[in-house]
Write a protein that holds these residues in place. Structure first.
Motif, PDB file in Angstrom:
ATOM      1  N   PHE A   5       0.810  -1.158  -0.112  1.00 36.99           N
ATOM      2  CA  PHE A   5      -0.006  -0.121  -0.066  1.00 36.99           C
ATOM      3  C   PHE A   5       0.816   1.226   0.034  1.00 36.99           C
ATOM      4  O   PHE A   5       0.417   2.468   0.000  1.00 36.99           O
ATOM      5  CB  PHE A   5      -1.138  -0.149   1.137  1.00 36.99           C
ATOM      6  CG  PHE A   5      -1.908  -0.938   1.029  1.00 36.99           C
ATOM      7  CD1 PHE A   5      -1.904  -2.102   1.837  1.00 36.99           C
ATOM      8  CD2 PHE A   5      -3.022  -1.016   0.286  1.00 36.99           C
ATOM      9  CE1 PHE A   5      -2.626  -3.269   2.072  1.00 36.99           C
ATOM     10  CE2 PHE A   5      -3.892  -1.838   0.322  1.00 36.99           C
ATOM     11  CZ  PHE A   5      -3.645  -3.211   1.104  1.00 36.99           C
ATOM     12  N   LEU A   6       2.053   1.096  -0.046  1.00 35.82           N
ATOM     13  CA  LEU A   6       3.016   2.293  -0.259  1.00 35.82           C
ATOM     14  C   LEU A   6       3.016   2.999  -1.558  1.00 35.82           C
ATOM     15  O   LEU A   6       3.221   2.349  -2.365  1.00 35.82           O
ATOM     16  CB  LEU A   6       4.338   2.027  -0.006  1.00 35.82           C
ATOM     17  CG  LEU A   6       4.830   1.517   1.671  1.00 35.82           C
ATOM     18  CD1 LEU A   6       6.258   1.317   1.707  1.00 35.82           C
ATOM     19  CD2 LEU A   6       4.460   2.311   2.549  1.00 35.82           C
ATOM     20  N   SER A   7       2.920   4.145  -1.484  1.00 36.98           N
ATOM     21  CA  SER A   7       3.144   5.054  -2.744  1.00 36.98           C
ATOM     22  C   SER A   7       4.638   5.060  -3.212  1.00 36.98           C
ATOM     23  O   SER A   7       5.433   4.623  -2.433  1.00 36.98           O
ATOM     24  CB  SER A   7       2.643   6.446  -2.424  1.00 36.98           C
ATOM     25  OG  SER A   7       3.403   7.166  -1.752  1.00 36.98           O
ATOM     26  N   SER A   8       4.573   5.532  -4.313  1.00 35.98           N
ATOM     27  CA  SER A   8       6.123   5.491  -4.712  1.00 35.98           C
ATOM     28  C   SER A   8       7.058   6.502  -3.921  1.00 35.98           C
ATOM     29  O   SER A   8       8.221   6.361  -3.696  1.00 35.98           O
ATOM     30  CB  SER A   8       6.236   5.974  -6.380  1.00 35.98           C
ATOM     31  OG  SER A   8       5.604   7.306  -6.449  1.00 35.98           O
ATOM     32  N   ASP A   9       6.291   7.625  -3.582  1.00 32.30           N
ATOM     33  CA  ASP A   9       7.071   8.648  -2.503  1.00 32.30           C
ATOM     34  C   ASP A   9       7.182   8.105  -1.451  1.00 32.30           C
ATOM     35  O   ASP A   9       8.301   8.434  -0.817  1.00 32.30           O
ATOM     36  CB  ASP A   9       6.386   9.920  -2.623  1.00 32.30           C
ATOM     37  CG  ASP A   9       6.004  10.816  -3.747  1.00 32.30           C
ATOM     38  OD1 ASP A   9       6.774  10.733  -4.682  1.00 32.30           O
ATOM     39  OD2 ASP A   9       5.229  11.532  -3.782  1.00 32.30           O
ATOM     40  N   GLU A  10       6.400   6.970  -0.847  1.00 35.29           N
ATOM     41  CA  GLU A  10       6.654   6.432   0.348  1.00 35.29           C
ATOM     42  C   GLU A  10       7.881   5.472   0.428  1.00 35.29           C
ATOM     43  O   GLU A  10       8.829   5.389   1.261  1.00 35.29           O
ATOM     44  CB  GLU A  10       5.536   5.929   0.879  1.00 35.29           C
ATOM     45  CG  GLU A  10       4.546   6.779   1.258  1.00 35.29           C
ATOM     46  CD  GLU A  10       3.128   6.120   1.723  1.00 35.29           C
ATOM     47  OE1 GLU A  10       2.476   6.500   2.557  1.00 35.29           O
ATOM     48  OE2 GLU A  10       2.683   5.244   0.854  1.00 35.29           O
ATOM     49  N   ARG A  32      13.948  -2.202  -4.838  1.00 35.37           N
ATOM     50  CA  ARG A  32      13.755  -3.107  -6.011  1.00 35.37           C
ATOM     51  C   ARG A  32      12.295  -3.231  -5.953  1.00 35.37           C
ATOM     52  O   ARG A  32      11.499  -3.429  -7.000  1.00 35.37           O
ATOM     53  CB  ARG A  32      14.674  -4.303  -5.698  1.00 35.37           C
ATOM     54  CG  ARG A  32      16.066  -3.882  -6.004  1.00 35.37           C
ATOM     55  CD  ARG A  32      16.499  -5.360  -5.906  1.00 35.37           C
ATOM     56  NE  ARG A  32      17.990  -5.225  -5.930  1.00 35.37           N
ATOM     57  CZ  ARG A  32      19.142  -5.523  -5.102  1.00 35.37           C
ATOM     58  NH1 ARG A  32      18.621  -5.700  -3.897  1.00 35.37           N
ATOM     59  NH2 ARG A  32      20.231  -5.366  -5.205  1.00 35.37           N
ATOM     60  N   VAL A  33      11.582  -3.431  -4.759  1.00 39.37           N
ATOM     61  CA  VAL A  33      10.210  -3.692  -4.780  1.00 39.37           C
ATOM     62  C   VAL A  33       9.420  -2.215  -5.365  1.00 39.37           C
ATOM     63  O   VAL A  33       8.299  -2.644  -6.088  1.00 39.37           O
ATOM     64  CB  VAL A  33       9.670  -3.716  -3.072  1.00 39.37           C
ATOM     65  CG1 VAL A  33       8.242  -4.069  -3.044  1.00 39.37           C
ATOM     66  CG2 VAL A  33      10.358  -5.188  -2.693  1.00 39.37           C
ATOM     67  N   GLY A  34       9.915  -1.358  -4.784  1.00 38.55           N
ATOM     68  CA  GLY A  34       9.240  -0.005  -5.334  1.00 38.55           C
ATOM     69  C   GLY A  34       9.264   0.160  -7.055  1.00 38.55           C
ATOM     70  O   GLY A  34       8.209   0.300  -7.396  1.00 38.55           O
ATOM     71  N   VAL A  35      10.412  -0.304  -7.542  1.00 42.04           N
ATOM     72  CA  VAL A  35      10.507  -0.035  -8.931  1.00 42.04           C
ATOM     73  C   VAL A  35       9.888  -1.104  -9.862  1.00 42.04           C
ATOM     74  O   VAL A  35       9.151  -0.955 -10.742  1.00 42.04           O
ATOM     75  CB  VAL A  35      12.014  -0.265  -9.451  1.00 42.04           C
ATOM     76  CG1 VAL A  35      12.273  -0.429 -10.793  1.00 42.04           C
ATOM     77  CG2 VAL A  35      12.955   1.081  -8.777  1.00 42.04           C
ATOM     78  N   THR A  36       9.734  -2.281  -8.922  1.00 42.14           N
ATOM     79  CA  THR A  36       8.726  -3.234  -9.719  1.00 42.14           C
ATOM     80  C   THR A  36       7.271  -2.675  -9.845  1.00 42.14           C
ATOM     81  O   THR A  36       6.755  -3.018 -10.885  1.00 42.14           O
ATOM     82  CB  THR A  36       8.573  -4.612  -8.721  1.00 42.14           C
ATOM     83  OG1 THR A  36      10.091  -5.112  -8.627  1.00 42.14           O
ATOM     84  CG2 THR A  36       7.735  -5.568  -9.606  1.00 42.14           C
ATOM     85  N   LEU A  37       6.672  -2.376  -8.773  1.00 50.66           N
ATOM     86  CA  LEU A  37       5.425  -1.551  -8.702  1.00 50.66           C
ATOM     87  C   LEU A  37       5.317  -0.298  -9.301  1.00 50.66           C
ATOM     88  O   LEU A  37       4.357  -0.032 -10.169  1.00 50.66           O
ATOM     89  CB  LEU A  37       5.010  -1.465  -7.210  1.00 50.66           C
ATOM     90  CG  LEU A  37       4.968  -2.613  -6.359  1.00 50.66           C
ATOM     91  CD1 LEU A  37       4.502  -2.314  -5.123  1.00 50.66           C
ATOM     92  CD2 LEU A  37       3.893  -3.434  -7.091  1.00 50.66           C
ATOM     93  N   TYR A  38       6.469   0.572  -9.278  1.00 52.22           N
ATOM     94  CA  TYR A  38       6.291   1.934  -9.977  1.00 52.22           C
ATOM     95  C   TYR A  38       7.610   2.032 -10.909  1.00 52.22           C
ATOM     96  O   TYR A  38       8.475   2.549 -10.592  1.00 52.22           O
ATOM     97  CB  TYR A  38       6.288   2.998  -9.283  1.00 52.22           C
ATOM     98  CG  TYR A  38       5.247   2.785  -8.016  1.00 52.22           C
ATOM     99  CD1 TYR A  38       3.763   3.212  -8.403  1.00 52.22           C
ATOM    100  CD2 TYR A  38       5.545   2.285  -6.688  1.00 52.22           C
ATOM    101  CE1 TYR A  38       2.833   3.279  -7.285  1.00 52.22           C
ATOM    102  CE2 TYR A  38       4.362   2.137  -5.855  1.00 52.22           C
ATOM    103  CZ  TYR A  38       3.181   2.705  -6.009  1.00 52.22           C
ATOM    104  OH  TYR A  38       2.188   2.609  -5.074  1.00 52.22           O
ATOM    105  N   PRO A  39       7.748   1.391 -12.115  1.00 56.41           N
ATOM    106  CA  PRO A  39       8.851   1.540 -13.049  1.00 56.41           C
ATOM    107  C   PRO A  39       9.166   2.733 -13.707  1.00 56.41           C
ATOM    108  O   PRO A  39      10.386   2.760 -14.039  1.00 56.41           O
ATOM    109  CB  PRO A  39       8.439   0.407 -14.029  1.00 56.41           C
ATOM    110  CG  PRO A  39       6.887   0.264 -14.033  1.00 56.41           C
ATOM    111  CD  PRO A  39       6.524   0.447 -12.720  1.00 56.41           C
ATOM    112  N   HIS A  40       8.233   3.545 -13.676  1.00 56.86           N
ATOM    113  CA  HIS A  40       8.420   5.040 -14.153  1.00 56.86           C
ATOM    114  C   HIS A  40       8.737   6.055 -13.275  1.00 56.86           C
ATOM    115  O   HIS A  40       9.130   7.040 -13.516  1.00 56.86           O
ATOM    116  CB  HIS A  40       7.129   5.307 -14.872  1.00 56.86           C
ATOM    117  CG  HIS A  40       6.867   4.481 -16.199  1.00 56.86           C
ATOM    118  ND1 HIS A  40       7.739   4.214 -17.349  1.00 56.86           N
ATOM    119  CD2 HIS A  40       6.104   3.528 -16.441  1.00 56.86           C
ATOM    120  CE1 HIS A  40       7.310   3.324 -17.990  1.00 56.86           C
ATOM    121  NE2 HIS A  40       6.008   3.094 -17.633  1.00 56.86           N
TER     122      HIS A  40
END
Length: 202
Positions: A5-10, A32-40
């Protein structure tokens, strides 16, 4: 809060906190987890790159900085980090101009020329208002001749810094502010030794 439930900013903020504590492995895992969810999300790629840079994994750092610059060619942190990474791994002195990528050239100039420009732009007006001050830019012998290890972009950036310094000295000298540059040659550091060894291996 669950990571899902984290945003890319978080993701970026949490990883930044880990980075500041020197917990680079954990920061990378989170990013790595964040980039998978927010690749851009450019900031996540930049964060990964700086974590790799802190771990002295320069090839991985460059890859992440390249991805960030591809998404945002004007991102200052990405360009500065890319320039720093290239200085660490060596923008090879023998590379012909046709093989130098735009991101490489702009990255090196962002660190060595744009950085001092922004610094001087921020400080010189105040010095002139007080009627005194001094700026010493760090150029290089490469700026006066060429660099044996630094490469074309490095030489161009250091030559440009000398031009910037001369121009500012002319403009601000009459107002009580001295602007000079030093031009050191090669300094025996691990970075220089690694670059020389890599060049010899080629």
């Amino acid at each position: 809060m669950s990571e899902s439930f984290l945003s890319s900013d978080e993701y970026d903020e949490n990883a930044h906190s880990l980075y500041n504590e020197g917990r680079y492995d954990e920061a990378l895992d989170l990013l790595r987890v964040g980039v998978t969810l927010y690749p851009h999300a450019v900031e996540l790629h930049v964060g990964m790159a700086y974590a790799y840079l802190a771990r002295e994994e320069y090839a991985w750092a460059r890859r992440s900085f390249d991805r960030a610059v591809a998404r945002d060619p004007d991102h200052e942190d990405a360009l500065a980090g890319l320039g720093e990474t290239l200085l660490k791994i060596g923008d090879r002195g023998g590379a012909p101009i046709e093989s130098i990528e735009d991101a490489v050239f702009h990255g090196v100039l962002a660190v060595n020329l744009a950085g001092p420009f922004y610094f001087c732009r921020a400080l010189l007006p105040g010095m002139a208002e007080r009627g005194r001050g001094a700026v010493v830019n760090v150029s290089s012998l490469a700026g006066r001749t060429k660099s044996a290890l630094g490469g074309l972009a490095y030489t161009a950036s250091k030559s440009g810094l000398l031009g910037l310094t001369r121009h500012l000295a002319f403009d601000y000298g009459p107002r009580g502010v001295r602007v000079n540059a030093i031009c050191p040659g090669g300094v025996d550091t691990p970075m220089i030794r690694n670059a020389a060894a890599a060049g010899a291996a080629q």
